[in-house]
Scaffold this motif. Structure first.
Motif, PDB file in Angstrom:
ATOM      1  N   UNK A 116      22.478  -1.234  -7.534  1.00 33.95           N
ATOM      2  CA  UNK A 116      21.746  -0.195  -6.958  1.00 33.95           C
ATOM      3  C   UNK A 116      20.279  -0.178  -7.723  1.00 33.95           C
ATOM      4  N   UNK A 117      20.176  -0.455  -8.940  1.00 37.53           N
ATOM      5  CA  UNK A 117      18.994  -0.270  -9.427  1.00 37.53           C
ATOM      6  C   UNK A 117      17.996  -1.510  -8.880  1.00 37.53           C
ATOM      7  N   UNK A 118      18.557  -2.648  -8.841  1.00 38.65           N
ATOM      8  CA  UNK A 118      17.719  -3.799  -8.059  1.00 38.65           C
ATOM      9  C   UNK A 118      17.046  -3.238  -6.717  1.00 38.65           C
ATOM     10  N   UNK A 119      17.929  -2.694  -5.943  1.00 34.16           N
ATOM     11  CA  UNK A 119      17.459  -2.287  -4.537  1.00 34.16           C
ATOM     12  C   UNK A 119      16.440  -1.271  -4.925  1.00 34.16           C
ATOM     13  N   UNK A 120      16.630  -0.272  -5.867  1.00 27.02           N
ATOM     14  CA  UNK A 120      15.640   0.661  -6.166  1.00 27.02           C
ATOM     15  C   UNK A 120      14.500   0.335  -6.489  1.00 27.02           C
ATOM     16  N   UNK A 121      14.321  -0.873  -7.410  1.00 26.79           N
ATOM     17  CA  UNK A 121      13.200  -1.400  -8.091  1.00 26.79           C
ATOM     18  C   UNK A 121      12.357  -2.096  -6.911  1.00 26.79           C
ATOM     19  N   UNK A 122      13.132  -2.635  -5.898  1.00 25.44           N
ATOM     20  CA  UNK A 122      12.204  -3.341  -5.031  1.00 25.44           C
ATOM     21  C   UNK A 122      11.760  -2.129  -3.894  1.00 25.44           C
ATOM     22  N   UNK A 123      12.467  -1.010  -3.620  1.00 29.17           N
ATOM     23  CA  UNK A 123      12.106   0.012  -2.473  1.00 29.17           C
ATOM     24  C   UNK A 123      11.059   1.093  -3.098  1.00 29.17           C
ATOM     25  N   UNK A 124      11.437   1.391  -4.155  1.00 34.72           N
ATOM     26  CA  UNK A 124      10.821   2.715  -4.746  1.00 34.72           C
ATOM     27  C   UNK A 124       9.290   2.380  -4.472  1.00 34.72           C
ATOM     28  N   UNK A 125       8.571   1.261  -5.202  1.00 34.18           N
ATOM     29  CA  UNK A 125       6.979   0.924  -4.848  1.00 34.18           C
ATOM     30  C   UNK A 125       6.654   0.865  -3.548  1.00 34.18           C
ATOM     31  N   UNK A 126       7.525   0.470  -2.733  1.00 30.27           N
ATOM     32  CA  UNK A 126       7.215   0.371  -1.179  1.00 30.27           C
ATOM     33  C   UNK A 126       7.112   1.814  -0.620  1.00 30.27           C
ATOM     34  N   UNK A 127       8.024   2.781  -1.051  1.00 28.59           N
ATOM     35  CA  UNK A 127       7.803   4.182  -0.653  1.00 28.59           C
ATOM     36  C   UNK A 127       6.636   4.671  -1.143  1.00 28.59           C
ATOM     37  N   UNK A 128       6.234   4.459  -2.420  1.00 34.88           N
ATOM     38  CA  UNK A 128       4.949   4.953  -2.833  1.00 34.88           C
ATOM     39  C   UNK A 128       3.662   4.485  -1.977  1.00 34.88           C
ATOM     40  N   UNK A 129       3.719   3.228  -1.677  1.00 30.05           N
ATOM     41  CA  UNK A 129       2.874   2.479  -0.812  1.00 30.05           C
ATOM     42  C   UNK A 129       2.594   3.304   0.491  1.00 30.05           C
ATOM     43  N   UNK A 130       3.871   3.687   1.061  1.00 27.47           N
ATOM     44  CA  UNK A 130       4.096   4.068   2.383  1.00 27.47           C
ATOM     45  C   UNK A 130       3.450   5.723   2.300  1.00 27.47           C
ATOM     46  N   UNK A 131       3.637   6.186   1.276  1.00 31.22           N
ATOM     47  CA  UNK A 131       2.777   7.639   1.062  1.00 31.22           C
ATOM     48  C   UNK A 131       1.431   7.351   0.757  1.00 31.22           C
ATOM     49  N   UNK A 132       0.987   6.392   0.139  1.00 29.91           N
ATOM     50  CA  UNK A 132      -0.631   6.222   0.096  1.00 29.91           C
ATOM     51  C   UNK A 132      -1.041   5.873   1.193  1.00 29.91           C
ATOM     52  N   UNK A 133      -0.664   4.800   1.915  1.00 32.77           N
ATOM     53  CA  UNK A 133      -1.191   4.465   3.169  1.00 32.77           C
ATOM     54  C   UNK A 133      -1.264   5.783   4.311  1.00 32.77           C
ATOM     55  N   UNK A 134      -0.105   6.447   4.237  1.00 32.92           N
ATOM     56  CA  UNK A 134      -0.083   7.544   5.205  1.00 32.92           C
ATOM     57  C   UNK A 134      -1.375   8.627   4.805  1.00 32.92           C
ATOM     58  N   UNK A 135      -1.299   8.770   3.738  1.00 31.46           N
ATOM     59  CA  UNK A 135      -2.626   9.760   3.361  1.00 31.46           C
ATOM     60  C   UNK A 135      -4.053   9.243   3.957  1.00 31.46           C
ATOM     61  N   UNK A 136      -4.260   7.834   3.609  1.00 35.16           N
ATOM     62  CA  UNK A 136      -5.608   7.134   4.024  1.00 35.16           C
ATOM     63  C   UNK A 136      -5.517   7.099   5.461  1.00 35.16           C
ATOM     64  N   UNK A 137      -4.576   6.978   6.289  1.00 40.96           N
ATOM     65  CA  UNK A 137      -4.794   6.714   7.463  1.00 40.96           C
ATOM     66  C   UNK A 137      -4.809   7.934   8.473  1.00 40.96           C
ATOM     67  N   UNK A 138      -4.074   8.915   7.798  1.00 40.31           N
ATOM     68  CA  UNK A 138      -4.316  10.590   8.261  1.00 40.31           C
ATOM     69  C   UNK A 138      -5.816  10.984   7.986  1.00 40.31           C
ATOM     70  N   UNK A 139      -6.351  10.531   6.849  1.00 37.25           N
ATOM     71  CA  UNK A 139      -7.688  10.839   6.638  1.00 37.25           C
ATOM     72  C   UNK A 139      -8.687  10.220   7.591  1.00 37.25           C
ATOM     73  N   UNK A 140      -8.316   9.097   7.882  1.00 32.38           N
ATOM     74  CA  UNK A 140      -9.067   8.104   8.443  1.00 32.38           C
ATOM     75  C   UNK A 140      -9.434   8.621  10.109  1.00 32.38           C
ATOM     76  N   UNK A 141      -8.080   9.035  10.501  1.00 32.51           N
ATOM     77  CA  UNK A 141      -8.072   9.406  12.005  1.00 32.51           C
ATOM     78  C   UNK A 141      -7.966  11.019  12.075  1.00 32.51           C
ATOM     79  N   UNK A 142      -8.157  11.601  11.092  1.00 36.00           N
ATOM     80  CA  UNK A 142      -8.437  13.048  11.346  1.00 36.00           C
ATOM     81  C   UNK A 142      -9.728  13.840  12.003  1.00 36.00           C
ATOM     82  N   UNK A 143      -9.253  14.432  12.772  1.00 36.52           N
ATOM     83  CA  UNK A 143     -10.477  14.956  13.674  1.00 36.52           C
ATOM     84  C   UNK A 143     -11.253  16.195  13.078  1.00 36.52           C
TER      85      UNK A 143
END
Length: 221
Positions: free
Chosen positions: A194-221
């Motif tokens: 379970x920890x191995x799955x978490x160690x792989x998935x957690x950084x990706x979830x943080x990346x998703x959050x960061x990218x979402x903020x960047x993209x929403x800012x870029x396409x914000x009207x």
């Protein structure tokens, strides 16, 4: 009961091998799922009603049935119709791709809807073919707008890949189950898995959050 994780050091190579197979399955299914998902999104937006209906039924079927059942059906039942056996690797990739394409098609559809109508009108005015419009105009923008959700879909495929252990695929979950059965130490083994799955998935979830903020800012009207 005494909890002792030290014995897992003897199995670290096996666990890493299982993780490698899990990542391989995930990356292949993710890449193929993106392509298939975009095709399905185009089919669901088709002007031909039967094509739309068939694509919609496909998507709802794979989204609405358990992935484990899909794996069993593809591995055990599909060979009956094909007249040839499928390896567990082929069955695993096929199932995760078909499932991934279904969920990603909805992501692409949402991305397409966010593209202004004026761009479609401009393509029509320029006389662009449907293929050129789809690959040069719609796909790049829909993909960019959908990156965070597509990555979330990829994380979902990574976690769902644990189910292919049921058909003997030697990925992380299968290796963990084998070690647990051999040592009789399920608490330590499955906690480590379970920890191995978490160690792989957690950084990706943080990346998703960061990218979402960047993209929403870029396409914000």
């Amino acid at each position: 009961m005494t909890i002792d994780f030290s014995f897992l050091a003897r199995y670290q190579d096996a666990l890493l091998m299982g993780l490698g197979m899990t990542l391989r399955l995930t990356l292949i299914a993710f890449a193929l799922g993106i392509v298939w998902g975009f095709v399905l999104a185009l089919l669901r937006n088709s002007s031909i009603a039967p094509v739309r209906w068939i694509a919609a039924v496909y998507v709802e079927f794979f989204r609405g049935t358990p992935v484990l059942i899909q794996i069993f059906w593809i591995f055990y039942c599909m060979p009956i119709f094909l007249g040839t056996d499928l390896s567990n690797f082929t069955a695993a990739v096929l199932c995760l791709t078909l499932y991934g394409g279904a969920i990603m098609s909805e992501t692409f559809r949402a991305g397409m809807k966010s593209i202004g109508r004026e761009q479609y009108d401009a393509c029509h005015a320029l006389g662009l073919s449907p293929w050129t419009r789809a690959t040069r105009i719609v796909l790049p923008q829909a993909t960019l707008r959908s990156v965070p959700v597509l990555l979330s879909n990829g994380i979902g495929i990574f976690k769902e890949s644990s189910l292919v252990s049921a058909i003997g695929m030697m990925e992380l979950m299968f290796i963990g189950t084998t070690i647990s059965n051999r040592t009789g130490r399920p608490v330590e083994v499955f906690t480590a898995v379970a920890l191995i799955y978490f160690v792989v998935a957690f950084p990706l979830t943080r990346l998703v959050t960061w990218l979402e903020k960047r993209i929403l800012k870029r396409f914000a009207i």
